[in-house]
Design a protein around this motif. Structure first.
Motif, mmCIF file in Angstrom:
data_model
loop_
_atom_site.group_PDB
_atom_site.id
_atom_site.type_symbol
_atom_site.label_atom_id
_atom_site.label_comp_id
_atom_site.label_asym_id
_atom_site.label_seq_id
_atom_site.Cartn_x
_atom_site.Cartn_y
_atom_site.Cartn_z
ATOM 1 N N ASP A 1 0.833 -1.200 0.000
ATOM 2 C CA ASP A 1 0.000 0.000 0.000
ATOM 3 C C ASP A 1 0.868 1.251 0.000
ATOM 4 O O ASP A 1 1.525 1.564 0.989
ATOM 5 N N VAL A 2 0.852 1.974 -1.114
ATOM 6 C CA VAL A 2 1.640 3.208 -1.226
ATOM 7 C C VAL A 2 0.700 4.404 -1.062
ATOM 8 O O VAL A 2 -0.264 4.545 -1.808
ATOM 9 N N MET A 3 0.989 5.253 -0.072
ATOM 10 C CA MET A 3 0.122 6.408 0.232
ATOM 11 C C MET A 3 0.946 7.686 0.214
ATOM 12 O O MET A 3 2.073 7.702 0.715
ATOM 13 N N ASP A 4 0.353 8.755 -0.326
ATOM 14 C CA ASP A 4 1.126 9.994 -0.518
ATOM 15 C C ASP A 4 0.722 11.143 0.403
ATOM 16 O O ASP A 4 1.258 12.247 0.293
ATOM 17 N N GLY A 5 -0.243 10.929 1.283
ATOM 18 C CA GLY A 5 -0.669 12.018 2.167
ATOM 19 C C GLY A 5 -1.479 13.088 1.450
ATOM 20 O O GLY A 5 -1.810 14.123 2.039
ATOM 21 N N VAL A 6 -1.793 12.880 0.179
ATOM 22 C CA VAL A 6 -2.593 13.832 -0.606
ATOM 23 C C VAL A 6 -3.887 13.149 -1.058
ATOM 24 O O VAL A 6 -4.979 13.574 -0.715
ATOM 25 N N PHE A 7 -3.733 12.063 -1.791
ATOM 26 C CA PHE A 7 -4.923 11.313 -2.207
ATOM 27 C C PHE A 7 -5.616 10.691 -0.994
ATOM 28 O O PHE A 7 -6.838 10.580 -0.948
ATOM 29 N N VAL A 8 -4.810 10.244 -0.031
ATOM 30 C CA VAL A 8 -5.338 9.707 1.239
ATOM 31 C C VAL A 8 -4.654 10.434 2.398
ATOM 32 O O VAL A 8 -3.536 10.934 2.235
ATOM 33 N N ASN B 1 -13.067 3.502 -5.004
ATOM 34 C CA ASN B 1 -13.394 3.863 -3.624
ATOM 35 C C ASN B 1 -14.809 3.378 -3.287
ATOM 36 O O ASN B 1 -15.609 3.118 -4.193
ATOM 37 N N PRO B 2 -15.144 3.305 -1.992
ATOM 38 C CA PRO B 2 -16.463 2.758 -1.627
ATOM 39 C C PRO B 2 -17.638 3.485 -2.287
ATOM 40 O O PRO B 2 -18.655 2.860 -2.588
ATOM 41 N N ALA C 1 -8.171 8.979 -8.954
ATOM 42 C CA ALA C 1 -6.899 9.717 -8.975
ATOM 43 C C ALA C 1 -6.358 9.907 -10.392
ATOM 44 O O ALA C 1 -5.299 10.514 -10.562
ATOM 45 N N CYS C 2 -7.065 9.354 -11.389
ATOM 46 C CA CYS C 2 -6.527 9.375 -12.755
ATOM 47 C C CYS C 2 -7.450 10.142 -13.689
ATOM 48 O O CYS C 2 -8.566 9.696 -13.963
ATOM 49 N N THR C 3 -6.990 11.253 -14.201
ATOM 50 C CA THR C 3 -7.779 12.019 -15.172
ATOM 51 C C THR C 3 -7.874 11.251 -16.481
ATOM 52 O O THR C 3 -8.902 11.267 -17.149
ATOM 53 N N HIS C 4 -6.785 10.578 -16.842
ATOM 54 C CA HIS C 4 -6.762 9.814 -18.096
ATOM 55 C C HIS C 4 -6.498 8.351 -17.754
ATOM 56 O O HIS C 4 -5.419 7.815 -18.011
ATOM 57 N N LEU C 5 -7.522 7.750 -17.171
ATOM 58 C CA LEU C 5 -7.372 6.381 -16.644
ATOM 59 C C LEU C 5 -6.999 5.382 -17.737
ATOM 60 O O LEU C 5 -6.170 4.500 -17.510
ATOM 61 N N ILE D 1 -2.141 7.336 -4.615
ATOM 62 C CA ILE D 1 -1.393 8.575 -4.856
ATOM 63 C C ILE D 1 -2.019 9.324 -6.027
ATOM 64 O O ILE D 1 -2.629 8.705 -6.902
ATOM 65 N N VAL D 2 -1.829 10.633 -6.032
ATOM 66 C CA VAL D 2 -2.303 11.412 -7.182
ATOM 67 C C VAL D 2 -1.296 11.254 -8.327
ATOM 68 O O VAL D 2 -0.112 11.032 -8.088
ATOM 69 N N ASP D 3 -1.792 11.366 -9.533
ATOM 70 C CA ASP D 3 -0.966 11.315 -10.733
ATOM 71 C C ASP D 3 0.018 10.125 -10.728
ATOM 72 O O ASP D 3 1.243 10.311 -10.815
ATOM 73 N N PRO D 4 -0.489 8.919 -10.607
ATOM 74 C CA PRO D 4 0.398 7.753 -10.471
ATOM 75 C C PRO D 4 1.282 7.479 -11.685
ATOM 76 O O PRO D 4 2.297 6.794 -11.550
ATOM 77 N N ASP D 5 0.937 8.047 -12.843
ATOM 78 C CA ASP D 5 1.749 7.798 -14.054
ATOM 79 C C ASP D 5 3.220 8.155 -13.855
ATOM 80 O O ASP D 5 4.089 7.578 -14.496
ATOM 81 N N ARG D 6 3.475 9.097 -12.936
ATOM 82 C CA ARG D 6 4.858 9.518 -12.682
ATOM 83 C C ARG D 6 5.739 8.365 -12.221
ATOM 84 O O ARG D 6 6.960 8.430 -12.323
#
Ligand code: DX5
Ligand code: ZN
Length: 220
Positions: free
Chosen positions: A39-46, A120-121, A97-101, A73-78
């Protein structure tokens, strides 16, 4: 009587003791679990920060089980090409979290990994309508992401059934994974509703004996 489908188990190390990470990976790899859920969390998305790619890289060097990476995380493509070095089986990104999923999922596959989408739920199953064929995994969050040890959201059972129906109708071969609050009391019913994989964090690591608990999950 029809034969019981076997549920795959993906223990999340989120609530394990990180001072003993190596031992934990060894324990999981000698257990009958099917994947290791990271589980990778960025403090922004979660609203929490967990651990990142250097830790995953080291886990990958040691682990003999396939890795199931959940990016909150936001913008995971990075980070998709960075993850490629750890050769995970699945990399899952959030629908929210993905504008262009579609691009994100194709990017994961182009990097040689299987692509997962997480809902998400509150996100309806119908969101998968035009993306299911690009998914190898659909992860249904059964808690609000960010923390281990939360209570299971009961309407997930209905969501699992609806997801299975949608995948069948759209011809998608994606697996269905349920993540959050899964325990020995609800795992069997999740399998019967159509889940292929369950993530188990707290149920395994608060049990005192992770390997024995995984064995119990495997016999559900
Ligand atoms: C929650 C994580 C889950 C969690 C599962 O944000 O995505 O993977 O760690 O842990 P339990 O089983 O404790 O809910
Ligand atoms: Zn997760």
């Amino acid at each position: 009587m029809p034969e019981k489908r076997h549920l795959k188990i993906s223990p999340s190390i989120l609530t394990s003791d990180f001072t003993r990470l190596g031992e934990t990976i060894d324990t999981l790899c000698s257990s009958r679990c099917d994947y290791i859920h990271l589980d990778v969390m960025d403090g922004v998305f979660v609203p929490n920060i967990s651990y990142g790619f250097p830790v995953i890289r080291d886990i990958a060097k040691k682990a003999t089980k396939p890795l199931d990476v959940h990016l909150m995380i936001v913008d995971p493509d990075r980070y998709i090409s960075v993850l490629r070095d750890a050769s995970p089986e699945y990399v899952s990104v959030h629908y929210e979290a993905c504008t262009h999923l579609n691009r994100s999922l194709q990017n994961i596959r182009a990097n040689g990994m299987k692509a997962g989408v997480v809902l998400n739920p509150h996100t309806p199953v119908t969101s998968l309508e035009y993306i299911a064929e690009y998914c190898d995994l659909v992860v249904l969050m059964s808690v609000n992401p960010g923390f281990g040890g939360q209570s299971f959201i009961e309407n997930t059972f209905r969501k699992v059934t609806q997801t299975k129906e949608l995948l069948l109708r759209t011809g998608s071969k994606a697996m269905v994974e349920v993540d959050g609050g899964v325990n020995l009391n609800n795992a069997g019913a999740l399998r019967d509703a159509g889940a292929d994989i369950v993530v188990t964090g707290n149920a395994v690591f608060a049990s005192g004996n992770p390997a024995d608990t995984i064995e119990l999950f495997k016999s559900v």
